[in-house]
Design a protein around this motif. Structure first.
Motif, PDB file in Angstrom:
ATOM      1  N   MET A 130     -28.308 -46.216  15.118  1.00  0.00           N
ATOM      2  CA  MET A 130     -29.262 -45.181  14.297  1.00  0.00           C
ATOM      3  C   MET A 130     -29.185 -45.744  12.836  1.00  0.00           C
ATOM      4  N   THR A 131     -28.137 -46.386  12.434  1.00  0.00           N
ATOM      5  CA  THR A 131     -28.020 -47.052  11.207  1.00  0.00           C
ATOM      6  C   THR A 131     -29.334 -48.279  11.017  1.00  0.00           C
ATOM      7  N   ALA A 132     -29.510 -48.861  11.941  1.00  0.00           N
ATOM      8  CA  ALA A 132     -30.307 -49.800  11.923  1.00  0.00           C
ATOM      9  C   ALA A 132     -31.973 -49.180  12.161  1.00  0.00           C
ATOM     10  N   VAL A 157     -24.715 -53.479  14.041  1.00  0.00           N
ATOM     11  CA  VAL A 157     -25.958 -52.867  13.192  1.00  0.00           C
ATOM     12  C   VAL A 157     -27.179 -54.040  13.206  1.00  0.00           C
ATOM     13  N   GLY A 158     -26.571 -55.245  12.960  1.00  0.00           N
ATOM     14  CA  GLY A 158     -27.663 -56.518  12.713  1.00  0.00           C
ATOM     15  C   GLY A 158     -28.391 -56.486  13.882  1.00  0.00           C
ATOM     16  N   CYS A 159     -27.664 -56.723  15.224  1.00  0.00           N
ATOM     17  CA  CYS A 159     -28.496 -57.269  16.216  1.00  0.00           C
ATOM     18  C   CYS A 159     -29.490 -56.073  16.520  1.00  0.00           C
ATOM     19  N   ALA A 176     -25.832 -65.422  10.390  1.00  0.00           N
ATOM     20  CA  ALA A 176     -24.413 -65.206  11.019  1.00  0.00           C
ATOM     21  C   ALA A 176     -23.481 -66.411  10.999  1.00  0.00           C
ATOM     22  N   GLY A 177     -22.232 -66.005  11.253  1.00  0.00           N
ATOM     23  CA  GLY A 177     -20.977 -66.819  11.014  1.00  0.00           C
ATOM     24  C   GLY A 177     -20.954 -67.869  12.524  1.00  0.00           C
ATOM     25  N   GLY A 178     -21.299 -69.040  12.402  1.00  0.00           N
ATOM     26  CA  GLY A 178     -20.953 -69.799  13.308  1.00  0.00           C
ATOM     27  C   GLY A 178     -22.083 -69.984  14.361  1.00  0.00           C
ATOM     28  N   ASP A 196     -26.591 -70.507  10.286  1.00  0.00           N
ATOM     29  CA  ASP A 196     -25.231 -70.157  10.204  1.00  0.00           C
ATOM     30  C   ASP A 196     -24.945 -70.135   8.496  1.00  0.00           C
ATOM     31  N   TYR A 197     -24.279 -69.155   8.006  1.00  0.00           N
ATOM     32  CA  TYR A 197     -23.795 -69.070   6.670  1.00  0.00           C
ATOM     33  C   TYR A 197     -22.693 -70.082   6.349  1.00  0.00           C
ATOM     34  N   ARG A 198     -22.079 -70.628   7.280  1.00  0.00           N
ATOM     35  CA  ARG A 198     -20.840 -71.490   7.125  1.00  0.00           C
ATOM     36  C   ARG A 198     -21.457 -72.909   6.803  1.00  0.00           C
ATOM     37  N   VAL A 241     -30.106 -51.979   1.367  1.00  0.00           N
ATOM     38  CA  VAL A 241     -28.696 -52.114   1.213  1.00  0.00           C
ATOM     39  C   VAL A 241     -27.861 -51.318   2.025  1.00  0.00           C
ATOM     40  N   CYS A 242     -27.453 -51.813   3.251  1.00  0.00           N
ATOM     41  CA  CYS A 242     -26.627 -51.248   4.356  1.00  0.00           C
ATOM     42  C   CYS A 242     -25.011 -51.008   4.147  1.00  0.00           C
ATOM     43  N   GLY A 243     -24.865 -52.457   4.008  1.00  0.00           N
ATOM     44  CA  GLY A 243     -23.194 -52.649   3.817  1.00  0.00           C
ATOM     45  C   GLY A 243     -23.135 -53.949   3.149  1.00  0.00           C
ATOM     46  N   GLU A 247     -17.135 -57.725   0.546  1.00  0.00           N
ATOM     47  CA  GLU A 247     -16.438 -57.278  -0.421  1.00  0.00           C
ATOM     48  C   GLU A 247     -15.596 -56.231  -0.236  1.00  0.00           C
ATOM     49  N   TYR A 248     -15.481 -55.864   1.018  1.00  0.00           N
ATOM     50  CA  TYR A 248     -14.904 -54.703   1.196  1.00  0.00           C
ATOM     51  C   TYR A 248     -13.164 -54.831   0.865  1.00  0.00           C
ATOM     52  N   ASN A 249     -12.729 -56.132   1.372  1.00  0.00           N
ATOM     53  CA  ASN A 249     -11.269 -56.371   1.106  1.00  0.00           C
ATOM     54  C   ASN A 249     -11.003 -56.578  -0.590  1.00  0.00           C
ATOM     55  N   PHE A 271     -28.480 -46.673   1.262  1.00  0.00           N
ATOM     56  CA  PHE A 271     -28.509 -45.676   2.265  1.00  0.00           C
ATOM     57  C   PHE A 271     -27.096 -45.420   2.896  1.00  0.00           C
ATOM     58  N   ILE A 272     -26.803 -44.298   3.358  1.00  0.00           N
ATOM     59  CA  ILE A 272     -25.786 -43.842   4.114  1.00  0.00           C
ATOM     60  C   ILE A 272     -26.334 -43.253   5.292  1.00  0.00           C
ATOM     61  N   LEU A 273     -25.788 -43.534   6.491  1.00  0.00           N
ATOM     62  CA  LEU A 273     -26.476 -42.684   7.516  1.00  0.00           C
ATOM     63  C   LEU A 273     -26.233 -41.168   7.690  1.00  0.00           C
ATOM     64  N   SER A 274     -24.919 -40.885   7.051  1.00  0.00           N
ATOM     65  CA  SER A 274     -24.446 -39.615   7.322  1.00  0.00           C
ATOM     66  C   SER A 274     -25.627 -38.721   6.515  1.00  0.00           C
ATOM     67  N   ASP A 315      -9.356 -58.058  13.333  1.00  0.00           N
ATOM     68  CA  ASP A 315     -10.432 -59.230  13.784  1.00  0.00           C
ATOM     69  C   ASP A 315     -11.967 -58.784  13.346  1.00  0.00           C
ATOM     70  N   MET A 316     -12.319 -57.673  13.380  1.00  0.00           N
ATOM     71  CA  MET A 316     -13.675 -57.346  13.023  1.00  0.00           C
ATOM     72  C   MET A 316     -14.158 -57.658  11.426  1.00  0.00           C
ATOM     73  N   LEU A 317     -13.079 -57.214  10.550  1.00  0.00           N
ATOM     74  CA  LEU A 317     -12.972 -57.623   9.253  1.00  0.00           C
ATOM     75  C   LEU A 317     -13.126 -59.233   9.038  1.00  0.00           C
TER      76      LEU A 317
HETATM   77  N1  LIG Z   1     -24.888 -47.488   5.419  1.00  0.00           N
HETATM   78  C1  LIG Z   1     -24.467 -47.004   6.487  1.00  0.00           C
HETATM   79  O1  LIG Z   1     -24.445 -45.840   6.624  1.00  0.00           O
HETATM   80  C2  LIG Z   1     -23.750 -48.023   7.551  1.00  0.00           C
HETATM   81  C3  LIG Z   1     -23.171 -47.513   8.777  1.00  0.00           C
HETATM   82  C4  LIG Z   1     -23.058 -48.319   9.635  1.00  0.00           C
HETATM   83  C5  LIG Z   1     -22.486 -49.701   9.244  1.00  0.00           C
HETATM   84  N2  LIG Z   1     -22.975 -50.002   7.818  1.00  0.00           N
HETATM   85  C6  LIG Z   1     -22.751 -51.384   7.492  1.00  0.00           C
HETATM   86  O2  LIG Z   1     -23.154 -52.419   8.187  1.00  0.00           O
HETATM   87  C7  LIG Z   1     -22.567 -53.499   8.293  1.00  0.00           C
HETATM   88  C8  LIG Z   1     -22.300 -54.155   9.744  1.00  0.00           C
HETATM   89  O3  LIG Z   1     -21.447 -53.193  10.371  1.00  0.00           O
HETATM   90  P1  LIG Z   1     -21.149 -53.299  12.140  1.00  0.00           P
HETATM   91  O4  LIG Z   1     -20.433 -52.193  12.340  1.00  0.00           O
HETATM   92  O5  LIG Z   1     -22.402 -53.749  12.424  1.00  0.00           O
HETATM   93  O6  LIG Z   1     -20.143 -54.595  12.120  1.00  0.00           O
HETATM   94  P2  LIG Z   1     -20.325 -55.814  12.885  1.00  0.00           P
HETATM   95  O7  LIG Z   1     -21.405 -56.660  12.213  1.00  0.00           O
HETATM   96  O8  LIG Z   1     -20.324 -55.526  14.238  1.00  0.00           O
HETATM   97  O9  LIG Z   1     -18.793 -56.622  12.432  1.00  0.00           O
HETATM   98  C9  LIG Z   1     -18.687 -57.172  11.173  1.00  0.00           C
HETATM   99  C10 LIG Z   1     -19.374 -58.620  10.763  1.00  0.00           C
HETATM  100  O10 LIG Z   1     -19.242 -58.671   9.614  1.00  0.00           O
HETATM  101  C11 LIG Z   1     -19.364 -60.143   9.233  1.00  0.00           C
HETATM  102  N3  LIG Z   1     -18.418 -60.495   8.334  1.00  0.00           N
HETATM  103  C12 LIG Z   1     -17.306 -59.919   8.119  1.00  0.00           C
HETATM  104  N4  LIG Z   1     -16.921 -60.647   6.988  1.00  0.00           N
HETATM  105  C13 LIG Z   1     -17.666 -61.376   6.533  1.00  0.00           C
HETATM  106  C14 LIG Z   1     -17.754 -61.973   5.198  1.00  0.00           C
HETATM  107  N5  LIG Z   1     -16.680 -62.320   4.202  1.00  0.00           N
HETATM  108  N6  LIG Z   1     -18.865 -62.752   4.922  1.00  0.00           N
HETATM  109  C15 LIG Z   1     -19.734 -62.746   5.845  1.00  0.00           C
HETATM  110  N7  LIG Z   1     -20.038 -61.816   6.896  1.00  0.00           N
HETATM  111  C16 LIG Z   1     -18.892 -61.256   7.173  1.00  0.00           C
HETATM  112  C17 LIG Z   1     -18.708 -60.870  10.724  1.00  0.00           C
HETATM  113  O11 LIG Z   1     -20.044 -61.509  11.238  1.00  0.00           O
HETATM  114  P3  LIG Z   1     -20.215 -63.098  11.205  1.00  0.00           P
HETATM  115  O12 LIG Z   1     -19.126 -63.725  11.821  1.00  0.00           O
HETATM  116  O13 LIG Z   1     -21.566 -63.366  11.448  1.00  0.00           O
HETATM  117  O14 LIG Z   1     -19.892 -63.335   9.710  1.00  0.00           O
HETATM  118  C18 LIG Z   1     -18.363 -59.463  11.497  1.00  0.00           C
HETATM  119  O15 LIG Z   1     -18.602 -59.760  12.771  1.00  0.00           O
HETATM  120  C19 LIG Z   1     -21.130 -53.381   7.500  1.00  0.00           C
HETATM  121  O16 LIG Z   1     -21.382 -53.685   6.298  1.00  0.00           O
HETATM  122  C20 LIG Z   1     -21.013 -51.963   7.820  1.00  0.00           C
HETATM  123  O17 LIG Z   1     -20.274 -51.108   6.543  1.00  0.00           O
HETATM  124  C21 LIG Z   1     -23.707 -49.480   7.129  1.00  0.00           C
END
Ligand SMILES: NC(=O)c1ccc[n+]([C@@H]2O[C@H](COP(=O)([O-])OP(=O)(O)OC[C@H]3O[C@@H](n4cnc5c(N)ncnc54)[C@H](OP(=O)(O)O)[C@@H]3O)[C@@H](O)[C@H]2O)c1
Length: 329
Positions: A130-132, A157-159, A176-178, A196-198, A241-243, A247-249, A271-274, A315-317
């Motif tokens: 739904m975010t996508a 979300v990306g896929c 994507a990474g790798g 691949d951004y790496r 700008v979804c996410g 920068e989350y860490n 935007f924020i989905l909620s 792992d996900m982060l």
């Molecule tokens: N706005 C909204 O309402 C909303 C709702 C849902 C999600 N989001 C945002 O959508 C984004 C994707 O979320 P998701 O749930 O689909 O997660 P996800 O893509 O399934 O998993 C996170 C992916 O982010 C990438 N990543 C992590 N750290 C990174 C870094 N330092 N540099 C580059 N890539 C990094 C990694 O992919 P790689 O291995 O390819 O780097 C990791 O697999 C997040 O930013 C999330 O907060 C926003």
């Protein structure tokens, strides 16, 4: 009793297992309009990391001792909700990292297992899909022939952004990474190209993948990838700008010049989905049909048991997940 994972202390940088604790509590009682749920699936969301800090983001920070935020699919054990009965299967956007929760309001919805299996209601038909959907269709406003560039392209979300872009007649380019994730984006999700951004020559590869520039940048990551994409934006491009997961860490990349916003008359849309939960019925109808017809899909990264929640989140982060991060309980 209800086993829950709570925030034990605020993480500094990448979260560590010691930042969390398992606690037990009595099963909560549903109030008026609410249900008590037994969770069968948890969906892990990067946004949980934003809530662990002290600073306000788009929502208030979690308190120490709070159950960590996340989505869940579960079965109704007790209902004081006018439309839900014991045994119904539902999805809640705020079930949290726990075995049970009390839920109600607009973030709680019945799921239809004849359309898709339970776990998919946290992925393609859940908040990720739904975010996508809302981000690309409402904020990106795709037109046939547009080039749509998506970061974290093989993620949950990306896929979906890439697949929706293709369904709307656009060219979908991923970052994507790798090589494994890039291959997944191209072969499973139908992206026209994925970079691949790496790779040492990432910026050059990105230019080559976008010969007509970029009409929609769907930003999930921020940082260096965003800076490279910025230079490719066309006139009247839409930046969604979804996410900003990179920068989350707490790491901040240098920002790009904002002159292009003025010179190229860009619209930049956070935007924020909620804020868009009223779009759910239309989303479920449309995405449900695409899902049932096999036109959209999502790889799942499934781990088992509450003990796997924290390692899976870390792992996900760090990008070690491949697909939507799910915990089966
Ligand atoms: N706005 C909204 O309402 C909303 C709702 C849902 C999600 N989001 C945002 O959508 C984004 C994707 O979320 P998701 O749930 O689909 O997660 P996800 O893509 O399934 O998993 C996170 C992916 O982010 C990438 N990543 C992590 N750290 C990174 C870094 N330092 N540099 C580059 N890539 C990094 C990694 O992919 P790689 O291995 O390819 O780097 C990791 O697999 C997040 O930013 C999330 O907060 C926003």
């Amino acid at each position: 009793m209800n086993r829950r994972i709570v925030l034990a202390r605020r993480p500094v940088g990448m979260p560590r297992p010691e930042d969390f604790a398992v606690s037990e509590a009595e099963l909560p009682e549903p109030g008026d309009g609410q249900v008590l749920l037994r969770h069968s699936w948890l969906g892990l969301a990067p946004a949980a990391r934003l809530r662990m800090g002290e600073e306000a983001s788009y929502t208030r920070p979690m308190a120490i001792g709070d159950v960590v935020y996340g989505q869940a699919v579960g079965t109704v054990l007790k209902s004081r909700h006018p439309e839900l009965r014991e045994g119904d299967m539902v999805v809640t956007i705020s079930g949290g990292w726990q075995e049970h929760s009390v839920a109600g309001g607009s973030g709680l919805s019945r799921i239809d297992l004849s359309i898709a299996p339970a776990a998919a209601w946290l992925g393609a038909l859940g908040t990720s899909g739904m975010t996508a959907y809302v981000g690309l269709l409402d904020h990106g406003r795709p037109r046939p022939g547009d080039t749509v560039l998506v970061s974290a392209a093989s993620g949950a979300v990306g896929c979906m952004v890439g697949q929706l872009a293709r369904l709307k007649g656009c060219r979908a380019i991923g970052i994507a990474g790798g090589p494994v994730k890039c291959e997944l984006a191209r072969d499973l999700y139908g992206f026209d190209a994925c970079v691949d951004y790496r790779a040492p020559d990432f910026a050059e590869q990105l230019v080559a993948a976008c010969p007509d520039g970029v009409d929609i940048l769907f930003e999930n990551v921020g940082g260096a990838g965003r800076d490279a994409a910025w230079a490719l934006l066309n006139q009247r491009a839409r930046v969604v700008v979804c996410g900003l997961i990179s920068e989350y860490n707490g790491e901040h990349a240098s920002g790009p010049s904002w002159f292009p916003i003025l010179f190229k008359r860009l619209s930049l849309s956070g935007f924020i989905l909620s804020d868009h939960l009223d779009r759910r019925p239309e989303f479920v109808r449309e995405m449900g049909a695409w899902y049932a017809a096999g036109q959209v899909r999502m790889k799942e990264d499934v781990r088992h048991g509450l003990a796997q929640v924290v390692p899976s989140f870390i792992d996900m982060l760090g990008g070690a997940n491949v697909g939507k991060t799910l915990i089966s309980l």
